[in-house]
Design a protein around this motif. Sequence first.
Motif, PDB file in Angstrom:
ATOM      1  N   ALA A 127       2.807  10.035  -9.595  1.00 27.40           N
ATOM      2  CA  ALA A 127       2.639   9.914 -11.049  1.00 27.40           C
ATOM      3  C   ALA A 127       1.240   9.427 -11.413  1.00 27.40           C
ATOM      4  N   PRO A 128       0.212  10.214 -11.104  1.00 29.45           N
ATOM      5  CA  PRO A 128      -1.150   9.751 -11.401  1.00 29.45           C
ATOM      6  C   PRO A 128      -1.405   9.565 -12.899  1.00 29.45           C
ATOM      7  N   GLU A 165      -2.876   6.199 -15.028  1.00 26.72           N
ATOM      8  CA  GLU A 165      -3.948   6.222 -16.021  1.00 26.72           C
ATOM      9  C   GLU A 165      -3.502   5.593 -17.334  1.00 26.72           C
ATOM     10  N   ARG A 166      -2.284   5.876 -17.762  1.00 22.18           N
ATOM     11  CA  ARG A 166      -1.777   5.270 -19.002  1.00 22.18           C
ATOM     12  C   ARG A 166      -1.611   3.765 -18.847  1.00 22.18           C
ATOM     13  N   LEU A 167      -1.158   3.324 -17.682  1.00 23.06           N
ATOM     14  CA  LEU A 167      -1.005   1.889 -17.430  1.00 23.06           C
ATOM     15  C   LEU A 167      -2.359   1.192 -17.465  1.00 23.06           C
ATOM     16  N   LEU A 168      -3.364   1.792 -16.853  1.00 21.38           N
ATOM     17  CA  LEU A 168      -4.697   1.190 -16.860  1.00 21.38           C
ATOM     18  C   LEU A 168      -5.267   1.142 -18.276  1.00 21.38           C
ATOM     19  N   LEU A 218       0.817  -1.211   0.000  1.00 23.95           N
ATOM     20  CA  LEU A 218       0.000   0.000   0.000  1.00 23.95           C
ATOM     21  C   LEU A 218       0.849   1.258   0.000  1.00 23.95           C
ATOM     22  N   VAL A 219       1.985   1.232   0.668  1.00 24.42           N
ATOM     23  CA  VAL A 219       2.884   2.389   0.667  1.00 24.42           C
ATOM     24  C   VAL A 219       3.419   2.626  -0.741  1.00 24.42           C
ATOM     25  N   ILE A 220       3.879   1.584  -1.389  1.00 21.63           N
ATOM     26  CA  ILE A 220       4.431   1.729  -2.745  1.00 21.63           C
ATOM     27  C   ILE A 220       3.345   2.163  -3.715  1.00 21.63           C
TER      28      ILE A 220
END
Length: 52
Positions: A13-14, A18-21, A3-5
């Motif tokens: 890096a939100p 989003e790009r990963l999803l 959860l920390v990571i």
Amino acid sequence: MLLVIEGLVYALAPSLVERLLEALREMSLDARRNFGLLSIVVGLIVLWFATR
């Protein structure tokens, strides 16, 4: 620890998340399943090395 990571990734890096999803959405179901299985294997190997 996870959860920390994960929280750090979302905080720092939100747009990357989003790009990963979006990339995951474009992958086939079989490719996502294989990626998940590979992640499990890599995680187990890392844990094995960490405990030795």
